[in-house]
Enzyme design. Structure first.
Site, PDB file in Angstrom:
ATOM      1  N   HIS A 105       0.807  -1.224   0.000  1.00 21.71           N
ATOM      2  CA  HIS A 105       0.000   0.000   0.000  1.00 21.71           C
ATOM      3  C   HIS A 105       0.836   1.268   0.000  1.00 21.71           C
ATOM      4  O   HIS A 105       0.279   2.363  -0.139  1.00 21.71           O
ATOM      5  CB  HIS A 105      -0.980   0.002   1.176  1.00 21.71           C
ATOM      6  CG  HIS A 105      -2.288   0.646   0.845  1.00 21.71           C
ATOM      7  ND1 HIS A 105      -3.401   0.529   1.642  1.00 21.71           N
ATOM      8  CD2 HIS A 105      -2.682   1.413  -0.211  1.00 21.71           C
ATOM      9  CE1 HIS A 105      -4.414   1.190   1.103  1.00 21.71           C
ATOM     10  NE2 HIS A 105      -3.995   1.734  -0.016  1.00 21.71           N
ATOM     11  N   ASP A 132      -9.511  -0.189   4.380  1.00 16.54           N
ATOM     12  CA  ASP A 132      -8.285  -0.713   4.993  1.00 16.54           C
ATOM     13  C   ASP A 132      -8.565  -1.074   6.443  1.00 16.54           C
ATOM     14  O   ASP A 132      -9.441  -0.478   7.086  1.00 16.54           O
ATOM     15  CB  ASP A 132      -7.204   0.387   4.930  1.00 16.54           C
ATOM     16  CG  ASP A 132      -5.783  -0.134   5.000  1.00 16.54           C
ATOM     17  OD1 ASP A 132      -5.544  -1.125   5.712  1.00 16.54           O
ATOM     18  OD2 ASP A 132      -4.900   0.463   4.353  1.00 16.54           O
ATOM     19  N   HIS A 134      -6.139  -0.548   8.477  1.00 18.39           N
ATOM     20  CA  HIS A 134      -5.192   0.368   9.112  1.00 18.39           C
ATOM     21  C   HIS A 134      -5.382   1.782   8.585  1.00 18.39           C
ATOM     22  O   HIS A 134      -5.716   1.977   7.411  1.00 18.39           O
ATOM     23  CB  HIS A 134      -3.756  -0.072   8.819  1.00 18.39           C
ATOM     24  CG  HIS A 134      -3.482  -1.509   9.128  1.00 18.39           C
ATOM     25  ND1 HIS A 134      -3.724  -2.515   8.206  1.00 18.39           N
ATOM     26  CD2 HIS A 134      -3.007  -2.108  10.239  1.00 18.39           C
ATOM     27  CE1 HIS A 134      -3.395  -3.676   8.744  1.00 18.39           C
ATOM     28  NE2 HIS A 134      -2.971  -3.462   9.976  1.00 18.39           N
ATOM     29  N   ASP A 136      -2.952   3.931   8.210  1.00 20.63           N
ATOM     30  CA  ASP A 136      -1.785   4.262   7.376  1.00 20.63           C
ATOM     31  C   ASP A 136      -1.419   5.739   7.480  1.00 20.63           C
ATOM     32  O   ASP A 136      -1.075   6.392   6.498  1.00 20.63           O
ATOM     33  CB  ASP A 136      -2.030   3.868   5.913  1.00 20.63           C
ATOM     34  CG  ASP A 136      -2.060   2.360   5.719  1.00 20.63           C
ATOM     35  OD1 ASP A 136      -1.630   1.630   6.638  1.00 20.63           O
ATOM     36  OD2 ASP A 136      -2.521   1.898   4.657  1.00 20.63           O
ATOM     37  N   HIS A 149       4.520   1.203   4.032  1.00 15.50           N
ATOM     38  CA  HIS A 149       3.114   0.888   3.750  1.00 15.50           C
ATOM     39  C   HIS A 149       2.196   1.298   4.898  1.00 15.50           C
ATOM     40  O   HIS A 149       0.971   1.295   4.722  1.00 15.50           O
ATOM     41  CB  HIS A 149       2.923  -0.594   3.363  1.00 15.50           C
ATOM     42  CG  HIS A 149       3.002  -1.578   4.492  1.00 15.50           C
ATOM     43  ND1 HIS A 149       2.535  -2.873   4.370  1.00 15.50           N
ATOM     44  CD2 HIS A 149       3.504  -1.499   5.748  1.00 15.50           C
ATOM     45  CE1 HIS A 149       2.728  -3.521   5.503  1.00 15.50           C
ATOM     46  NE2 HIS A 149       3.313  -2.707   6.344  1.00 15.50           N
ATOM     47  N   ASP A 235      -7.286  -1.890   0.077  1.00 15.84           N
ATOM     48  CA  ASP A 235      -6.321  -2.787   0.706  1.00 15.84           C
ATOM     49  C   ASP A 235      -7.083  -4.056   1.061  1.00 15.84           C
ATOM     50  O   ASP A 235      -8.089  -3.999   1.779  1.00 15.84           O
ATOM     51  CB  ASP A 235      -5.750  -2.121   1.959  1.00 15.84           C
ATOM     52  CG  ASP A 235      -4.653  -2.918   2.628  1.00 15.84           C
ATOM     53  OD1 ASP A 235      -4.764  -4.160   2.673  1.00 15.84           O
ATOM     54  OD2 ASP A 235      -3.691  -2.313   3.135  1.00 15.84           O
ATOM     55  N   ASP A 237      -6.604  -6.256   3.130  1.00 12.74           N
ATOM     56  CA  ASP A 237      -6.780  -6.548   4.555  1.00 12.74           C
ATOM     57  C   ASP A 237      -7.939  -5.773   5.177  1.00 12.74           C
ATOM     58  O   ASP A 237      -8.243  -5.954   6.366  1.00 12.74           O
ATOM     59  CB  ASP A 237      -5.477  -6.359   5.337  1.00 12.74           C
ATOM     60  CG  ASP A 237      -5.042  -4.913   5.557  1.00 12.74           C
ATOM     61  OD1 ASP A 237      -5.892  -4.003   5.518  1.00 12.74           O
ATOM     62  OD2 ASP A 237      -3.834  -4.688   5.784  1.00 12.74           O
ATOM     63  N   GLU A 280      -1.890  -5.032  -1.399  1.00 13.80           N
ATOM     64  CA  GLU A 280      -1.584  -5.874  -0.235  1.00 13.80           C
ATOM     65  C   GLU A 280      -2.062  -7.320  -0.373  1.00 13.80           C
ATOM     66  O   GLU A 280      -2.085  -8.060   0.609  1.00 13.80           O
ATOM     67  CB  GLU A 280      -2.114  -5.263   1.073  1.00 13.80           C
ATOM     68  CG  GLU A 280      -1.454  -3.941   1.451  1.00 13.80           C
ATOM     69  CD  GLU A 280      -0.014  -4.083   1.967  1.00 13.80           C
ATOM     70  OE1 GLU A 280       0.469  -5.226   2.123  1.00 13.80           O
ATOM     71  OE2 GLU A 280       0.624  -3.031   2.197  1.00 13.80           O
TER      72      GLU A 280
END
Length: 313
Positions: A105, A132, A134, A136, A149, A235, A237, A280
């Site tokens: 990412h 996502d 996260h 980030d 990332h 992403d 995840d 990702e």
């Protein structure tokens, strides 16, 4: 009487970026090929798109070194993001809808910087949906790993090394009020404070649990003028690892299959999707490519596949 012409189909341009340069685990470099094997191109073509696969970008290998001055592999990260920025900007200039096949990412810096540049030049509003687990929004001062990332949103908002934040020719590339984050459930304490300081709008999993995906997406999509360019940075995840194990940073408690489908269908309903990242995906951690196949299924929903049976759709 003139015969009406069929609308010109959208041309989606697939741009592979096979690198795990910004990640903490190896394997995301194989993501672009896994998405191709899972049938991304024929899936998009089945929904009326013309698809141009321009192949993979090239860039430096992953030296797998420890952090230097707070960043791992910064020169290599910059090189990959510069290549991504150029490719995405060129695709937009051709009137195409770029789909970045990552890769990790950190590549969102180059991709979104290119989109932001294009929108500034066209005088179009931009909104970014960041799907996502996260936020980030880390910086080198906040994260001991130095993995970039975990930093792309911060870099896009002007917080990061000059070599990255200036990609795209404008610093910052984004204002925090142009971003909506969805599905967040793993944020470092220092990162959380920084998110609040900069006023980033985050629809975390507690919000989704309390309000439901429908209200979440209605909030994330509200207030966009008709000519808004909507960029989705997906992403993998974002999804619950029970259904999507093929990622390097699994976080339990993500959206279910149906919640993710509704998210994508509501983005499609907005009619404003102009560019997409798929990042990702880590085939080394997957089970028989099931995560890539799920990602392709969800991307189909971004382009019109729907389970809705009501009249008028």
């Amino acid at each position: 009487m003139d015969t009406p012409h069929a609308p010109t189909p959208i041309t989606a341009e697939l741009i592979g970026a096979p690198t795990d340069i910004g990640a903490g685990a190896r394997g995301a470099s194989m993501g672009p090929e896994a998405l191709r094997v899972a049938g991304l191109q024929p899936a998009l073509e089945s929904h009326g798109l013309r698809v141009l696969d321009v192949g993979n970008l090239s860039g430096p290998g992953n030296p797998w070194l420890p952090p230097l001055n707070g960043y791992r592999h910064l020169p290599e990260v910059v090189a990959w993001n510069a290549a991504v920025c150029d490719a995405v900007y060129a695709a937009l200039g051709r009137g195409h809808l770029p789909i970045l096949l990552g890769g990790d990412h950190c590549l969102g810096v180059g991709s979104i910087a290119a989109v932001a540049r294009h929108c500034r030049e066209q005088g179009r509003p931009l909104r970014v949906l960041w799907l996502d687990a996260h936020a980030d929004f880390n910086t080198s001062a906040l994260t001991p790993s130095g993995n970039v990332h975990g930093m792309p949103v911060a870099c896009l908002c002007g917080l990061g090394p000059a070599e990255l934040v200036g990609i795209g020719g404008h610093t910052p590339a984004l204002r925090p009020d142009q971003v909506r984050q969805i599905g967040i459930r793993s944020v470092d304490e220092g990162e959380k404070r920084l998110v609040h300081e900069h006023g980033l709008e985050v629809f975390d999993m507690r919000f989704i649990d309390e309000e439901g995906m429908r209200r979440t997406m209605a909030r994330a999509l509200e207030g966009m003028p008709a000519n808004t360019h909507l960029h989705v940075s997906f992403d993998v995840d974002f999804l619950d690892p029970e259904i999507a194990p093929g990622v390097g940073t699994t976080v339990p408690g993500g959206p279910t299959y149906r919640e993710a489908q509704l998210c994508m269908e509501m983005i499609a309903d907005s009619g404003r999707l102009g560019s997409l990242d798929i990042v990702e995906l880590n085939p080394a951690l997957d089970v028989r490519n099931k995560t890539a196949e799920l990602a392709v299924d969800l991307v189909e929903s971004l382009f019109g596949k729907s389970t809705l049976m009501r009249a008028g759709r």
